[in-house]
Design a protein around this motif. Structure first.
Motif, mmCIF file in Angstrom:
data_model
loop_
_atom_site.group_PDB
_atom_site.id
_atom_site.type_symbol
_atom_site.label_atom_id
_atom_site.label_comp_id
_atom_site.label_asym_id
_atom_site.label_seq_id
_atom_site.Cartn_x
_atom_site.Cartn_y
_atom_site.Cartn_z
ATOM 1 N N UNK A 65 0.621 -0.893 0.126
ATOM 2 C CA UNK A 65 -0.117 -0.138 -0.227
ATOM 3 C C UNK A 65 0.511 1.045 -0.076
ATOM 4 N N UNK A 66 0.947 2.546 -1.129
ATOM 5 C CA UNK A 66 1.052 3.654 -0.864
ATOM 6 C C UNK A 66 0.995 4.637 -0.011
ATOM 7 N N UNK A 67 1.968 4.872 0.982
ATOM 8 C CA UNK A 67 1.131 5.952 1.865
ATOM 9 C C UNK A 67 1.078 7.288 1.358
ATOM 10 N N UNK A 68 0.468 8.769 1.371
ATOM 11 C CA UNK A 68 0.935 9.599 0.787
ATOM 12 C C UNK A 68 0.746 10.580 2.069
ATOM 13 N N UNK A 69 1.637 11.589 2.719
ATOM 14 C CA UNK A 69 1.657 12.353 3.789
ATOM 15 C C UNK A 69 1.887 13.795 3.328
ATOM 16 N N UNK A 70 1.211 14.043 2.458
ATOM 17 C CA UNK A 70 1.412 15.461 1.552
ATOM 18 C C UNK A 70 2.332 15.099 0.960
ATOM 19 N N UNK A 72 5.427 13.704 0.880
ATOM 20 C CA UNK A 72 6.319 12.180 2.116
ATOM 21 C C UNK A 72 5.016 11.140 1.467
ATOM 22 N N UNK A 73 5.707 10.250 0.394
ATOM 23 C CA UNK A 73 5.031 9.521 0.121
ATOM 24 C C UNK A 73 6.008 7.910 0.629
ATOM 25 N N UNK A 74 5.768 6.761 0.295
ATOM 26 C CA UNK A 74 5.918 5.661 1.163
ATOM 27 C C UNK A 74 4.674 3.912 0.789
ATOM 28 N N UNK A 75 5.454 3.311 0.898
ATOM 29 C CA UNK A 75 4.860 2.163 0.726
ATOM 30 C C UNK A 75 5.592 0.726 1.819
#
Length: 98
Positions: A65-70, A72-75
């Motif tokens: 799952x890719x997470x988008x925190x503004x 900052x993106x990480x999987x």
């Protein structure tokens, strides 16, 4: 509908009443919805719609799952949730116009 999900609205536009459709979408089309449901089943009704999906978290480390925190993106691997001893379940959401 309190929160407007354009993914759902756009899918409903091409459906007939009583039709059921499997909806998939790119995460960047709706980050919040994608964290919970992607894909999901959608049924169009005369006065609303139903969203439903059987959910079973990956336990092999093959799904990310890719997470988008503004900015900052990480999987991360979906199998981390097994730390909480997850059980598969059916999710149902029903929306009806008043």
């Amino acid at each position: 509908m309190g929160e407007v999900y354009t993914v759902i609205i756009n899918a409903l536009k091409g459906m007939g009443v009583g039709e059921v459709k499997r909806v998939t979408f790119e995460q960047n089309k709706d980050w919040r919805l994608s964290y919970a449901l992607n894909p999901f089943q959608l049924k169009k009704l005369k006065n609303g719609f139903d969203v439903y999906q059987y959910i079973k978290f990956d336990n092999k480390g093959e799904v990310y799952t890719a997470i988008n925190l503004g900015g900052l993106k990480f999987k991360f691997q979906d199998n981390w949730v097994h730390f909480f001893k997850t059980t598969p379940f059916n999710l149902t959401y029903q929306y009806r116009e008043k």
